[in-house]
Design a protein around this motif. Sequence first.
Motif, PDB file in Angstrom:
ATOM      1  N   THR A  78     -12.697   7.374  -3.163  1.00  0.00           N
ATOM      2  CA  THR A  78     -11.512   7.001  -2.465  1.00  0.00           C
ATOM      3  C   THR A  78     -11.359   5.378  -2.707  1.00  0.00           C
ATOM      4  OG1 THR A  78     -12.678   6.619  -0.473  1.00  0.00           O
ATOM      5  CG2 THR A  78     -11.483   8.740  -0.641  1.00  0.00           C
ATOM      6  N   HIS A  79     -10.019   4.927  -2.437  1.00  0.00           N
ATOM      7  CA  HIS A  79      -9.866   3.632  -2.563  1.00  0.00           C
ATOM      8  C   HIS A  79      -9.305   3.056  -1.184  1.00  0.00           C
ATOM      9  CE1 HIS A  79      -6.746   0.226  -3.622  1.00  0.00           C
ATOM     10  NE2 HIS A  79      -7.739  -0.015  -4.451  1.00  0.00           N
ATOM     11  N   ARG A  80      -9.938   2.308  -0.651  1.00  0.00           N
ATOM     12  CA  ARG A  80      -9.352   1.487   0.605  1.00  0.00           C
ATOM     13  C   ARG A  80      -9.418   0.106   0.552  1.00  0.00           C
ATOM     14  NH1 ARG A  80     -12.884   5.694   4.114  1.00  0.00           N
ATOM     15  NH2 ARG A  80     -13.880   3.769   4.674  1.00  0.00           N
ATOM     16  N   ILE A  81      -9.056  -0.716   1.604  1.00  0.00           N
ATOM     17  CA  ILE A  81      -9.298  -1.900   1.626  1.00  0.00           C
ATOM     18  C   ILE A  81     -10.692  -2.288   2.092  1.00  0.00           C
ATOM     19  CG2 ILE A  81      -8.311  -4.104   3.101  1.00  0.00           C
ATOM     20  CD1 ILE A  81      -6.604  -2.963   0.997  1.00  0.00           C
TER      21      ILE A  81
ATOM     22  N   ASP B  30     -11.687  -2.477   5.822  1.00  0.00           N
ATOM     23  CA  ASP B  30     -11.636  -1.115   6.215  1.00  0.00           C
ATOM     24  C   ASP B  30     -13.201  -0.206   6.240  1.00  0.00           C
ATOM     25  OD1 ASP B  30      -9.235  -1.767   7.449  1.00  0.00           O
ATOM     26  OD2 ASP B  30      -8.010  -0.572   5.914  1.00  0.00           O
ATOM     27  N   VAL B  31     -13.498  -0.725   5.014  1.00  0.00           N
ATOM     28  CA  VAL B  31     -14.798   0.119   4.658  1.00  0.00           C
ATOM     29  C   VAL B  31     -15.955  -0.114   5.214  1.00  0.00           C
ATOM     30  CG1 VAL B  31     -16.224   0.616   2.396  1.00  0.00           C
ATOM     31  CG2 VAL B  31     -13.755   0.490   2.227  1.00  0.00           C
TER      32      VAL B  31
ATOM     33  N   GLY C  70     -19.713   1.729  -0.549  1.00  0.00           N
ATOM     34  CA  GLY C  70     -18.419   1.093  -0.643  1.00  0.00           C
ATOM     35  C   GLY C  70     -18.893  -0.123  -1.762  1.00  0.00           C
TER      36      GLY C  70
ATOM     37  N   ARG D  27     -17.126  -3.357  -3.900  1.00  0.00           N
ATOM     38  CA  ARG D  27     -15.998  -4.318  -4.021  1.00  0.00           C
ATOM     39  C   ARG D  27     -16.216  -5.373  -4.821  1.00  0.00           C
ATOM     40  NH1 ARG D  27     -15.888  -7.625   1.517  1.00  0.00           N
ATOM     41  NH2 ARG D  27     -17.927  -9.022   1.303  1.00  0.00           N
TER      42      ARG D  27
ATOM     43  N   PRO E 177      -9.203  -4.282  -2.533  1.00  0.00           N
ATOM     44  CA  PRO E 177      -9.814  -3.001  -2.491  1.00  0.00           C
ATOM     45  C   PRO E 177     -11.328  -2.882  -2.785  1.00  0.00           C
ATOM     46  CG  PRO E 177      -8.804  -3.666  -4.829  1.00  0.00           C
ATOM     47  CD  PRO E 177      -8.497  -5.035  -3.980  1.00  0.00           C
TER      48      PRO E 177
ATOM     49  N   VAL F 211     -15.034   3.620  -2.453  1.00  0.00           N
ATOM     50  CA  VAL F 211     -16.054   4.489  -1.741  1.00  0.00           C
ATOM     51  C   VAL F 211     -16.400   5.907  -2.534  1.00  0.00           C
ATOM     52  CG1 VAL F 211     -16.460   5.824   0.409  1.00  0.00           C
ATOM     53  CG2 VAL F 211     -14.839   3.676   0.360  1.00  0.00           C
TER      54      VAL F 211
END
Length: 70
Positions: A2-5, A8-9, A41, A43, A51, A54
Motif C-alpha cells: 500500500t501507498h500512504r503518507i 500516517d504509517v 514501512g 520511505r 509517501p 507498506v
Amino acid sequence: MTHRIASDVAPEGAWFKSSYSENNGTACVEIAHLPRTTQVGIRDSKDKGGPALVVPAGAWAEFVAAVRKV
C-alpha cells in the motif's frame, strides 16, 4: 503493498536508516517496523513527510536477503 503518507504509517521516532547508507544522505531509504502488524514501512529519507510504502515483513526480508547476495 500500500501507498500512504509516511506520518500516517509510523511516528517519526520509529524510522531508521541502514548503517550502510551513504554519509551524505543523498541515497537513503528509511524503514519502520510497524508494531502489532507483520509489515514494514519504507520511505525516502529526503522526503520524511512524503509517501511511504507498506509491505509485508516477509517480502521485505526476502528483498534484503536477495540484495545481500549480489
